[in-house]
Design a protein around this motif. Structure first.
Motif, PDB file in Angstrom:
ATOM      1  N   LEU A  33      35.546 -15.929  -5.973  1.00  0.00           N
ATOM      2  CA  LEU A  33      35.676 -15.020  -4.837  1.00  0.00           C
ATOM      3  C   LEU A  33      35.966 -13.604  -5.296  1.00  0.00           C
ATOM      4  O   LEU A  33      35.325 -12.644  -4.847  1.00  0.00           O
ATOM      5  N   VAL A 260      33.949 -14.024   2.470  1.00  0.00           N
ATOM      6  CA  VAL A 260      35.234 -14.723   2.461  1.00  0.00           C
ATOM      7  C   VAL A 260      35.078 -16.131   3.037  1.00  0.00           C
ATOM      8  O   VAL A 260      35.599 -17.113   2.478  1.00  0.00           O
ATOM      9  N   ASN A 263      33.297 -18.381   0.541  1.00  0.00           N
ATOM     10  CA  ASN A 263      34.138 -18.757  -0.599  1.00  0.00           C
ATOM     11  C   ASN A 263      35.333 -19.615  -0.181  1.00  0.00           C
ATOM     12  O   ASN A 263      35.813 -20.436  -0.973  1.00  0.00           O
TER      13      ASN A 263
END
Length: 284
Positions: A33, A260, A263
């Motif tokens: 990430l 986001v 991930n």
């Protein structure tokens, strides 16, 4: 007594190894990430420099940060953008849940009935290749310019890729395990529940990872073309009034949320599969 101690020691070692695998998977996912976000920032600013884009139109990471957190009207800009983002995420969430649930139910039905699969899977593959923009006029004509249109578009974006992934994953179950279920008197539904669904977890997580950003894309398109709500509806107004800082801020926030979410699903996937003893090379 010796056998009991050995068994207890073995179980303890298995639990410790499971915890270590889970921590390794979690650390790897978090690192992925962070590296992804860094790479996006570098490519974003690097593209502006490489193509010599006008600073009036092209805004870099620093300009967007100042627009949302430093300028005199930053609080108002951020508040407005978060409100728009909330509308988009609600619309995307409805489409995501509906599309994924329908994909899982349909893939399970395919697993139980090969005739149904042979009849409908070619249609699903055909519809998967049709761009959503081609469906949009028909969907708008049927459902109008209401929230239902956004939900339907989001569900369509999610449904077909998820259906293909999950259906493939359900077929990955070991034939020997299905034979064991049959020997103990279990039918196709039991084999689906006890063997196929657990075996399809990697494919299911792959479908979720693809579907989370896809649902946002479907919601943005529906908002832009039909409802005028959320970020999708606002971007058109920003462009027409030359509010380029707002355009870039909206694009950045949507992109960041998509990354986001993708991930986060990857983190959950790695953790769950590690605890179940499934390795990355076995994923779909």
């Amino acid at each position: 007594m010796t056998a009991t101690v050995a068994s207890s020691s073995l179980q303890g070692e298995i639990r410790r190894e499971s915890r270590r695998a889970t921590l390794r998977a979690l650390g790897s996912s978090v690192l992925t990430l962070v590296l992804t976000l860094v790479a996006v920032l570098v490519m974003w600013q690097g593209s502006i420099w490489a193509f010599g884009l006008s600073p009036y139109i092209a805004k870099g990471p620093v300009q967007v940060w100042e627009h949302l957190f430093v300028d005199d009207d930053a609080a108002e800009n951020l508040s407005t953008l978060m409100a728009l983002l909330g509308e988009t995420l609600v619309d995307a969430g409805i489409g995501f849940v509906a599309g994924l649930a329908l994909a899982l139910a349909t893939a399970s039905a395919f697993q139980l009935s090969k005739g149904l699969e042979h009849a409908l899977m070619p249609l699903a593959l055909l519809l998967r290749s049709v761009p959503l923009i081609a469906f949009a006029p028909v969907i708008i004509m049927i459902f109008g310019r209401e929230a239902a249109t956004t939900a339907v578009m989001g569900a369509i974006v999610v449904l077909f890729p998820a259906l293909v992934n999950i259906a493939y994953g359900l077929k990955s179950a070991s034939p020997q395990m299905n034979d064991v279920v049959a020997v103990y008197g279990g039918g196709p539904a039991t084999a689906l529940r006890k063997v196929a669904l657990p075996s399809s977890l990697p494919a299911f997580f792959a479908a979720v990872r693809i579907s989370a950003p896809g649902a946002i894309t479907g919601a943005l398109l529906a908002q832009w073309l039909a409802t005028g709500r959320g970020i999708g509806g606002a971007i058109g107004g920003y462009v027409s009034s030359a509010q380029f800082s707002d355009v870039w801020a909206a694009v950045v926030v949507v992109t960041l949320v998509s990354l986001v979410l993708y991930n986060l699903v990857l983190i959950v996937e790695n953790t769950v599969l590690a605890r179940m003893g499934m390795h990355p090379e076995k994923r779909v």
